[in-house]
Motif scaffolding. Structure first.
Motif: not given
Length: 54
Positions: A14, A17-18, A20-22, A24-25
């Motif tokens: 988790k 994933k968080m 990689w999301q950061l 991408e943001d």
């Protein structure tokens, strides 16, 4: 004991994933700010290299 091991890995996943999301943001914010493709590629590459180093 196995339950603890599984919980650790799910929690770690988790977090990954968080993270990689950061990234991408951040990439999207660079695009919105009008940064060029080479600048974005460089910034994101540096961040990914730093994460691999850690």
């Amino acid at each position: 004991m196995k339950k603890h091991w599984l919980f650790f890995h799910v929690k770690k996943l988790k977090g990954v994933k968080m993270m990689w999301q950061l990234i991408e943001d951040f990439k999207m914010s660079l695009i919105e700010d009008g940064k060029g493709p080479k600048s974005i590629e460089s910034y994101i590459g540096d961040i990914k290299a730093f994460i691999e180093f850690l």
